[in-house]
Design a protein around this motif. Structure first.
Motif, PDB file in Angstrom:
ATOM      1  N   LYS A 115       7.843  -8.250  -7.655  1.00  0.00           N
ATOM      2  CA  LYS A 115       7.022  -9.233  -6.965  1.00  0.00           C
ATOM      3  C   LYS A 115       6.022  -8.528  -6.050  1.00  0.00           C
ATOM      4  O   LYS A 115       4.843  -8.908  -5.975  1.00  0.00           O
ATOM      5  CB  LYS A 115       7.939 -10.182  -6.171  1.00  0.00           C
ATOM      6  CG  LYS A 115       7.229 -11.380  -5.644  1.00  0.00           C
ATOM      7  CD  LYS A 115       8.234 -12.330  -4.990  1.00  0.00           C
ATOM      8  CE  LYS A 115       7.518 -13.583  -4.531  1.00  0.00           C
ATOM      9  NZ  LYS A 115       8.408 -14.535  -3.926  1.00  0.00           N
ATOM     10  N   ASP A 125       3.371  -6.997  -8.144  1.00  0.00           N
ATOM     11  CA  ASP A 125       2.484  -8.030  -8.670  1.00  0.00           C
ATOM     12  C   ASP A 125       1.487  -8.471  -7.612  1.00  0.00           C
ATOM     13  O   ASP A 125       0.301  -8.648  -7.885  1.00  0.00           O
ATOM     14  CB  ASP A 125       3.314  -9.226  -9.169  1.00  0.00           C
ATOM     15  CG  ASP A 125       2.458 -10.245  -9.899  1.00  0.00           C
ATOM     16  OD1 ASP A 125       1.681  -9.812 -10.796  1.00  0.00           O
ATOM     17  OD2 ASP A 125       2.546 -11.452  -9.576  1.00  0.00           O
ATOM     18  N   GLN A 126       1.975  -8.615  -6.374  1.00  0.00           N
ATOM     19  CA  GLN A 126       1.081  -9.007  -5.287  1.00  0.00           C
ATOM     20  C   GLN A 126       0.046  -7.892  -5.016  1.00  0.00           C
ATOM     21  O   GLN A 126      -1.118  -8.169  -4.789  1.00  0.00           O
ATOM     22  CB  GLN A 126       1.895  -9.325  -4.037  1.00  0.00           C
ATOM     23  CG  GLN A 126       2.658 -10.617  -4.197  1.00  0.00           C
ATOM     24  CD  GLN A 126       2.838 -11.322  -2.871  1.00  0.00           C
ATOM     25  OE1 GLN A 126       2.704 -10.734  -1.816  1.00  0.00           O
ATOM     26  NE2 GLN A 126       3.151 -12.603  -2.950  1.00  0.00           N
ATOM     27  N   GLU A 127       0.523  -6.664  -5.037  1.00  0.00           N
ATOM     28  CA  GLU A 127      -0.402  -5.532  -4.834  1.00  0.00           C
ATOM     29  C   GLU A 127      -1.430  -5.474  -5.964  1.00  0.00           C
ATOM     30  O   GLU A 127      -2.614  -5.238  -5.734  1.00  0.00           O
ATOM     31  CB  GLU A 127       0.401  -4.225  -4.767  1.00  0.00           C
ATOM     32  CG  GLU A 127      -0.427  -3.047  -4.326  1.00  0.00           C
ATOM     33  CD  GLU A 127       0.431  -1.789  -4.173  1.00  0.00           C
ATOM     34  OE1 GLU A 127      -0.146  -0.700  -4.384  1.00  0.00           O
ATOM     35  OE2 GLU A 127       1.632  -1.888  -3.858  1.00  0.00           O
ATOM     36  N   MET A 176      -2.457  -8.095  -7.735  1.00  0.00           N
ATOM     37  CA  MET A 176      -3.387  -9.203  -7.536  1.00  0.00           C
ATOM     38  C   MET A 176      -4.415  -8.848  -6.458  1.00  0.00           C
ATOM     39  O   MET A 176      -5.605  -9.145  -6.590  1.00  0.00           O
ATOM     40  CB  MET A 176      -2.622 -10.486  -7.145  1.00  0.00           C
ATOM     41  CG  MET A 176      -1.980 -11.171  -8.323  1.00  0.00           C
ATOM     42  SD  MET A 176      -1.290 -12.839  -8.050  1.00  0.00           S
ATOM     43  CE  MET A 176      -1.042 -13.021  -6.357  1.00  0.00           C
ATOM     44  N   GLN A 177      -3.967  -8.185  -5.395  1.00  0.00           N
ATOM     45  CA  GLN A 177      -4.872  -7.775  -4.325  1.00  0.00           C
ATOM     46  C   GLN A 177      -5.888  -6.751  -4.859  1.00  0.00           C
ATOM     47  O   GLN A 177      -7.076  -6.831  -4.548  1.00  0.00           O
ATOM     48  CB  GLN A 177      -4.060  -7.156  -3.176  1.00  0.00           C
ATOM     49  CG  GLN A 177      -4.306  -7.790  -1.875  1.00  0.00           C
ATOM     50  CD  GLN A 177      -3.411  -7.166  -0.802  1.00  0.00           C
ATOM     51  OE1 GLN A 177      -2.582  -6.285  -1.053  1.00  0.00           O
ATOM     52  NE2 GLN A 177      -3.564  -7.663   0.408  1.00  0.00           N
TER      53      GLN A 177
END
Length: 157
Positions: free
Chosen positions: A20, A23-25, A27-28
């Motif tokens: 997770k 994935d956030q990194e 997306m950033q």
């Protein structure tokens, strides 16, 4: 088996959290890359427009300079042609025989030409010492000039 199951569940939970976070990194990073791409595209468009304006200005400048150059050369050619026409008009009014006669009247040194020197015996104490002159009287033969004095190919001068 229970402990192993807990260990495995704990690893799965840690892996889910790591996935997770990754994935956030991701997306950033995609958002940053999208913003950078958008900014690059805008700056690229501005640069292309500036280059196009510069090229248009360069072509306009060259066009004006070449136009002025062509006008200048044309005016020089007109002036040269007018000068050549004045030369041709003067040459048309040129009368060789009349010009020669005018030159003779204005610049002639006279009709007397010296006689060839004669031997004077100064030991004998006789003889005249001095130059004697005679009157020049020549008849000009135009055909002789045309046939003998002019180089080949200049007989229509």
């Amino acid at each position: 088996m229970g402990k192993e199951m807990e260990k495995l569940n704990s690893k799965i939970e840690k892996t889910k959290l790591a996935a997770k976070a990754a994935d956030q990194e991701y997306m950033q990073t995609v958002k940053i890359a999208a913003d950078a791409t958008q900014k690059w595209n805008e700056e690229w468009k501005l640069a292309c427009e500036k280059f196009q304006y510069l090229e248009e200005d360069r072509i306009e400048f060259l066009k004006k300079v070449l136009w002025n150059y062509a006008n200048l050369i044309t005016s020089i050619c007109v002036v040269d042609d007018e000068s050549c026409e004045r030369i041709r008009v003067c040459l048309e009014s040129c009368d060789v025989d009349k010009d020669i006669q005018t030159f003779i009247k204005e610049r002639a040194t006279g009709p007397d030409i010296p006689e060839p020197p004669s031997y004077v015996n100064f030991y004998a104490g006789s003889g005249e010492n001095g130059t004697r002159y005679r009157r020049a009287s020549y008849e000009r033969n135009s055909m002789e000039r045309k046939n003998n004095l002019l180089p080949p190919g200049t007989d229509n001068l």
